[in-house]
Design a protein around this motif. Structure first.
Motif, PDB file in Angstrom:
ATOM      1  N   HIS A  21     -18.356  13.411  65.876  1.00  0.00           N
ATOM      2  CA  HIS A  21     -18.080  12.186  65.116  1.00  0.00           C
ATOM      3  C   HIS A  21     -17.522  12.503  63.722  1.00  0.00           C
ATOM      4  CE1 HIS A  21     -18.597   7.946  63.993  1.00  0.00           C
ATOM      5  NE2 HIS A  21     -18.988   8.410  62.817  1.00  0.00           N
ATOM      6  N   GLU A  22     -18.115  13.475  63.054  1.00  0.00           N
ATOM      7  CA  GLU A  22     -17.703  13.789  61.686  1.00  0.00           C
ATOM      8  C   GLU A  22     -16.275  14.321  61.652  1.00  0.00           C
ATOM      9  OE1 GLU A  22     -19.056  16.755  58.018  1.00  0.00           O
ATOM     10  OE2 GLU A  22     -20.436  16.327  59.672  1.00  0.00           O
ATOM     11  N   GLN A  23     -15.945  15.258  62.542  1.00  0.00           N
ATOM     12  CA  GLN A  23     -14.598  15.838  62.544  1.00  0.00           C
ATOM     13  C   GLN A  23     -13.541  14.804  62.935  1.00  0.00           C
ATOM     14  OE1 GLN A  23     -17.342  17.068  63.962  1.00  0.00           O
ATOM     15  NE2 GLN A  23     -17.311  19.322  64.085  1.00  0.00           N
ATOM     16  N   ILE A  24     -13.859  13.970  63.931  1.00  0.00           N
ATOM     17  CA  ILE A  24     -12.895  12.949  64.352  1.00  0.00           C
ATOM     18  C   ILE A  24     -12.679  11.928  63.236  1.00  0.00           C
ATOM     19  CG2 ILE A  24     -12.451  11.101  66.016  1.00  0.00           C
ATOM     20  CD1 ILE A  24     -14.084  12.746  68.055  1.00  0.00           C
ATOM     21  N   SER A  25     -13.761  11.537  62.560  1.00  0.00           N
ATOM     22  CA  SER A  25     -13.644  10.569  61.461  1.00  0.00           C
ATOM     23  C   SER A  25     -12.771  11.121  60.344  1.00  0.00           C
ATOM     24  CB  SER A  25     -15.030  10.208  60.925  1.00  0.00           C
ATOM     25  OG  SER A  25     -15.792   9.544  61.904  1.00  0.00           O
ATOM     26  N   ALA A  26     -12.923  12.415  60.040  1.00  0.00           N
ATOM     27  CA  ALA A  26     -12.111  13.029  58.990  1.00  0.00           C
ATOM     28  C   ALA A  26     -10.640  13.046  59.382  1.00  0.00           C
ATOM     29  CB  ALA A  26     -12.614  14.446  58.714  1.00  0.00           C
ATOM     30  N   ALA A  27     -10.354  13.398  60.653  1.00  0.00           N
ATOM     31  CA  ALA A  27      -8.969  13.422  61.118  1.00  0.00           C
ATOM     32  C   ALA A  27      -8.378  12.015  61.130  1.00  0.00           C
ATOM     33  CB  ALA A  27      -8.896  14.043  62.514  1.00  0.00           C
ATOM     34  N   GLN A  28      -9.173  11.038  61.537  1.00  0.00           N
ATOM     35  CA  GLN A  28      -8.682   9.666  61.592  1.00  0.00           C
ATOM     36  C   GLN A  28      -8.447   9.106  60.193  1.00  0.00           C
ATOM     37  OE1 GLN A  28     -10.879   7.202  64.293  1.00  0.00           O
ATOM     38  NE2 GLN A  28      -9.955   5.297  63.586  1.00  0.00           N
ATOM     39  N   ALA A  29      -9.289   9.487  59.235  1.00  0.00           N
ATOM     40  CA  ALA A  29      -9.098   9.019  57.864  1.00  0.00           C
ATOM     41  C   ALA A  29      -7.804   9.568  57.269  1.00  0.00           C
ATOM     42  CB  ALA A  29     -10.292   9.436  57.001  1.00  0.00           C
ATOM     43  N   THR A  30      -7.455  10.792  57.648  1.00  0.00           N
ATOM     44  CA  THR A  30      -6.215  11.402  57.163  1.00  0.00           C
ATOM     45  C   THR A  30      -4.996  10.768  57.806  1.00  0.00           C
ATOM     46  OG1 THR A  30      -7.391  13.501  56.845  1.00  0.00           O
ATOM     47  CG2 THR A  30      -4.996  13.586  56.898  1.00  0.00           C
ATOM     48  N   MET A  31      -5.082  10.518  59.132  1.00  0.00           N
ATOM     49  CA  MET A  31      -3.970   9.912  59.880  1.00  0.00           C
ATOM     50  C   MET A  31      -4.541   8.814  60.776  1.00  0.00           C
ATOM     51  SD  MET A  31      -1.698  13.257  60.970  1.00  0.00           S
ATOM     52  CE  MET A  31      -0.461  12.204  61.739  1.00  0.00           C
ATOM     53  N   PRO A  32      -4.640   7.579  60.278  1.00  0.00           N
ATOM     54  CA  PRO A  32      -5.273   6.502  61.047  1.00  0.00           C
ATOM     55  C   PRO A  32      -4.626   6.234  62.409  1.00  0.00           C
ATOM     56  CG  PRO A  32      -5.013   5.866  58.751  1.00  0.00           C
ATOM     57  CD  PRO A  32      -4.260   7.142  58.924  1.00  0.00           C
ATOM     58  N   THR A  33      -3.325   6.466  62.534  1.00  0.00           N
ATOM     59  CA  THR A  33      -2.650   6.260  63.820  1.00  0.00           C
ATOM     60  C   THR A  33      -2.204   7.594  64.426  1.00  0.00           C
ATOM     61  OG1 THR A  33      -0.510   5.938  62.701  1.00  0.00           O
ATOM     62  CG2 THR A  33      -1.834   3.970  63.124  1.00  0.00           C
ATOM     63  N   GLY A  34      -2.815   8.670  63.983  1.00  0.00           N
ATOM     64  CA  GLY A  34      -2.422   9.993  64.450  1.00  0.00           C
ATOM     65  C   GLY A  34      -2.976  10.315  65.820  1.00  0.00           C
ATOM     66  N   PRO A  35      -2.838  11.568  66.236  1.00  0.00           N
ATOM     67  CA  PRO A  35      -3.258  11.951  67.593  1.00  0.00           C
ATOM     68  C   PRO A  35      -4.767  11.980  67.782  1.00  0.00           C
ATOM     69  CG  PRO A  35      -2.532  13.876  66.360  1.00  0.00           C
ATOM     70  CD  PRO A  35      -2.213  12.684  65.511  1.00  0.00           C
ATOM     71  N   VAL A  36      -5.534  12.083  66.695  1.00  0.00           N
ATOM     72  CA  VAL A  36      -6.996  12.191  66.806  1.00  0.00           C
ATOM     73  C   VAL A  36      -7.641  10.929  66.231  1.00  0.00           C
ATOM     74  CG1 VAL A  36      -9.043  13.509  66.199  1.00  0.00           C
ATOM     75  CG2 VAL A  36      -6.887  14.704  66.634  1.00  0.00           C
ATOM     76  N   THR A  37      -8.195  10.111  67.100  1.00  0.00           N
ATOM     77  CA  THR A  37      -9.003   8.961  66.706  1.00  0.00           C
ATOM     78  C   THR A  37     -10.191   8.911  67.653  1.00  0.00           C
ATOM     79  OG1 THR A  37      -7.932   7.358  68.180  1.00  0.00           O
ATOM     80  CG2 THR A  37      -6.913   7.692  66.008  1.00  0.00           C
ATOM     81  N   HIS A  38     -11.181   8.103  67.331  1.00  0.00           N
ATOM     82  CA  HIS A  38     -12.357   8.021  68.202  1.00  0.00           C
ATOM     83  C   HIS A  38     -11.978   7.503  69.593  1.00  0.00           C
ATOM     84  CE1 HIS A  38     -15.443   9.093  65.266  1.00  0.00           C
ATOM     85  NE2 HIS A  38     -14.776   8.370  64.383  1.00  0.00           N
ATOM     86  N   THR A  39     -11.112   6.486  69.647  1.00  0.00           N
ATOM     87  CA  THR A  39     -10.710   5.934  70.945  1.00  0.00           C
ATOM     88  C   THR A  39      -9.958   6.972  71.769  1.00  0.00           C
ATOM     89  OG1 THR A  39     -10.561   3.698  70.034  1.00  0.00           O
ATOM     90  CG2 THR A  39      -9.372   4.128  72.088  1.00  0.00           C
ATOM     91  N   LYS A  40      -8.996   7.661  71.137  1.00  0.00           N
ATOM     92  CA  LYS A  40      -8.200   8.656  71.862  1.00  0.00           C
ATOM     93  C   LYS A  40      -9.058   9.840  72.291  1.00  0.00           C
ATOM     94  CE  LYS A  40      -3.821   7.392  69.678  1.00  0.00           C
ATOM     95  NZ  LYS A  40      -2.721   7.813  68.784  1.00  0.00           N
ATOM     96  N   ALA A  41     -10.031  10.203  71.479  1.00  0.00           N
ATOM     97  CA  ALA A  41     -10.919  11.307  71.847  1.00  0.00           C
ATOM     98  C   ALA A  41     -11.719  10.968  73.105  1.00  0.00           C
ATOM     99  CB  ALA A  41     -11.858  11.629  70.688  1.00  0.00           C
ATOM    100  N   TRP A  42     -12.224   9.732  73.173  1.00  0.00           N
ATOM    101  CA  TRP A  42     -12.980   9.333  74.362  1.00  0.00           C
ATOM    102  C   TRP A  42     -12.089   9.258  75.588  1.00  0.00           C
ATOM    103  CZ3 TRP A  42     -17.829   9.693  75.469  1.00  0.00           C
ATOM    104  CH2 TRP A  42     -18.785   9.653  74.458  1.00  0.00           C
ATOM    105  N   ILE A  43     -10.865   8.754  75.428  1.00  0.00           N
ATOM    106  CA  ILE A  43      -9.945   8.704  76.570  1.00  0.00           C
ATOM    107  C   ILE A  43      -9.675  10.111  77.097  1.00  0.00           C
ATOM    108  CG2 ILE A  43      -7.549   8.209  77.236  1.00  0.00           C
ATOM    109  CD1 ILE A  43      -7.654   5.802  75.330  1.00  0.00           C
ATOM    110  N   GLU A  44      -9.410  11.044  76.185  1.00  0.00           N
ATOM    111  CA  GLU A  44      -9.126  12.421  76.596  1.00  0.00           C
ATOM    112  C   GLU A  44     -10.331  13.063  77.281  1.00  0.00           C
ATOM    113  OE1 GLU A  44      -7.538  16.368  76.936  1.00  0.00           O
ATOM    114  OE2 GLU A  44      -6.829  14.304  77.121  1.00  0.00           O
ATOM    115  N   MET A  45     -11.514  12.860  76.738  1.00  0.00           N
ATOM    116  CA  MET A  45     -12.698  13.499  77.316  1.00  0.00           C
ATOM    117  C   MET A  45     -13.094  12.855  78.646  1.00  0.00           C
ATOM    118  SD  MET A  45     -13.333  16.148  75.644  1.00  0.00           S
ATOM    119  CE  MET A  45     -14.841  16.594  76.522  1.00  0.00           C
ATOM    120  N   VAL A  46     -12.931  11.540  78.772  1.00  0.00           N
ATOM    121  CA  VAL A  46     -13.203  10.899  80.067  1.00  0.00           C
ATOM    122  C   VAL A  46     -12.257  11.465  81.126  1.00  0.00           C
ATOM    123  CG1 VAL A  46     -13.038   8.720  81.338  1.00  0.00           C
ATOM    124  CG2 VAL A  46     -14.221   8.792  79.141  1.00  0.00           C
ATOM    125  N   HIS A  47     -11.011  11.704  80.731  1.00  0.00           N
ATOM    126  CA  HIS A  47     -10.063  12.326  81.667  1.00  0.00           C
ATOM    127  C   HIS A  47     -10.562  13.703  82.091  1.00  0.00           C
ATOM    128  CE1 HIS A  47      -6.133  14.570  82.431  1.00  0.00           C
ATOM    129  NE2 HIS A  47      -6.280  13.752  83.445  1.00  0.00           N
TER     130      HIS A  47
END
Length: 384
Positions: free
Chosen positions: A87-113
């Motif tokens: 959670h902490e690392q994803i939040s930091a990446a999302q704060a830097t790039m809100p529409t970037g490749p790393v967000t909480h939603t995209k992380a869950w989609i990738e891991m569910v895959h």
């Protein structure tokens, strides 16, 4: 590369895959308690084929939502088994790039895959182990080397999944990953057809030389077209032509074929490090479109020619050809909506299954007679 691959969460990821696979296995066992072991393997093969088809679609969803790097390491997510632990690392990446490749939603989609892919791998492992276990105790219609080859292939497919992440969506690797999923469908379909033929006593339909050649040519053309479609998608070239049937107001727009089909290069760049030109993206799109006309014609001709020998496959091929035409047009004229893109990928996967089914359910008309004559010439008895 070392920072992108951390095997620490691998055991927990495999456990998640086993949990995912346990549900379908338990459901199948409850419904097949009175069935023979061979029947259970047959049903498990069909179920695995269905779930692999779903996995191919979810992989397309992952790619189309730009979630392929939702967790930028492998096999876990920032060395954790779930995005919750990162959670902490994803939040930091999302704060830097809100529409970037790393967000909480995209992380869950990738891991569910990844969980679903591991679950399918466990099911294929179960098929291989079950087939080898029964080989000596039961007459199985499937050679155990088929599920073994499928198991080896799914492991290779997992390696391509890892390279997709570690090589930052390298177009050639992502396209090969898509093709690998289609090969899995074909391998599982081959095994499902063998079980069905054994259970029903059905024999492959004899096709004339011309019809069988048309079937083989259509299968080959479809695989080329799937590769071209994957190349379009992984290079984000769908919107290079937003008109149909012309492109950019021309029947032959400016195109750069050299850049377009330079296969080994990073996403968006040439091998020399320059940005891929719009003319190259146009060439990628337009070649796929031109090949689509050929494949559509072959599919419709094949559906017509198989209407007597293989009526179910013929009907499905005709319907899927029209489905692909409609979904492909929707991608172009509607601006590549997610639903249309998924429908187009699903149609391609369904065509792979149906054409593999048709190929396994048919043979050249002279094949059986030739085999009988050869056996008689060797002095072998041939059952009538």
């Amino acid at each position: 590369m070392n920072g992108l691959v951390d095997l620490a969460p691998l055991t927990r990821l495999m456990l998640m895959g086993a949990i995912v696979a346990l549900g379908p296995i338990a459901w199948l066992w409850l419904r097949s308690r009175n069935a023979s072991a061979a029947q259970r393997l047959s049903r498990l093969t069909l179920l695995t084929l269905f779930l692999t088809f779903d996995l191919v679609l979810f992989g397309a969803f992952t790619r189309l939502t730009d979630s392929g790097l939702g967790c930028p390491d492998w096999p876990g997510c920032y060395a954790n088994a779930t995005p919750a632990g990162a959670h902490e690392q994803i939040s930091a990446a999302q704060a830097t790039m809100p529409t970037g490749p790393v967000t909480h939603t995209k992380a869950w989609i990738e891991m569910v895959h990844r969980y679903l892919a591991t679950g399918v791998g466990v099911l294929i492992l179960t098929l291989a182990a079950g087939t080898w276990a029964l080989r000596r105790r039961a007459a199985l219609p499937v050679d155990p080397w088929w599920p073994t080859a499928t198991l080896a292939w799914v492991c290779l497919q997992g390696a391509f999944g890892a390279l997709t992440v570690t090589m930052k969506l390298f177009p050639a690797i992502v396209t090969l990953h898509l093709l690998g999923g289609m090969v899995l469908l074909a391998l599982l379909c081959r095994q499902a057809v063998a079980y069905r033929q054994a259970e029903t006593g059905a024999r492959p339909a004899a096709l004339s030389g011309g019809r069988f050649a048309l079937l083989a040519a259509t299968v080959a053309a479809l695989w080329i077209q799937v590769a071209l479609g994957g190349w379009v998608s992984t290079n984000y070239a769908v919107l290079a032509c937003s008109q149909f049937p012309s492109c950019q107001g021309s029947w032959w727009p400016p195109m750069d074929f050299r850049q377009a089909f330079e296969l080994w290069r990073p996403l968006g760049l040439t091998g020399a490090g320059e940005h891929v030109s719009f003319a190259a993206l146009t060439a990628i799109h337009y070649v796929h479109r031109l090949a689509a006309y050929v494949v559509l014609g072959l599919l419709l001709a094949l559906a017509w020619r198989l209407r007597d020998a293989l009526p179910r496959q013929a009907r499905l091929l005709g319907l899927l050809a029209l489905w692909q035409l409609a979904s492909g047009l929707s991608n172009v004229v509607l601006g590549w909506p997610l639903a249309a893109a998924l429908a187009h990928t699903g149609g391609a996967a369904a065509l792979v299954v149906v054409l593999t089914w048709a190929l396994c359910e048919s043979r050249p008309a002279g094949a059986r007679a030739a085999g009988r004559s050869a056996a008689l010439a060797r002095g072998e008895g041939v059952p009538s």
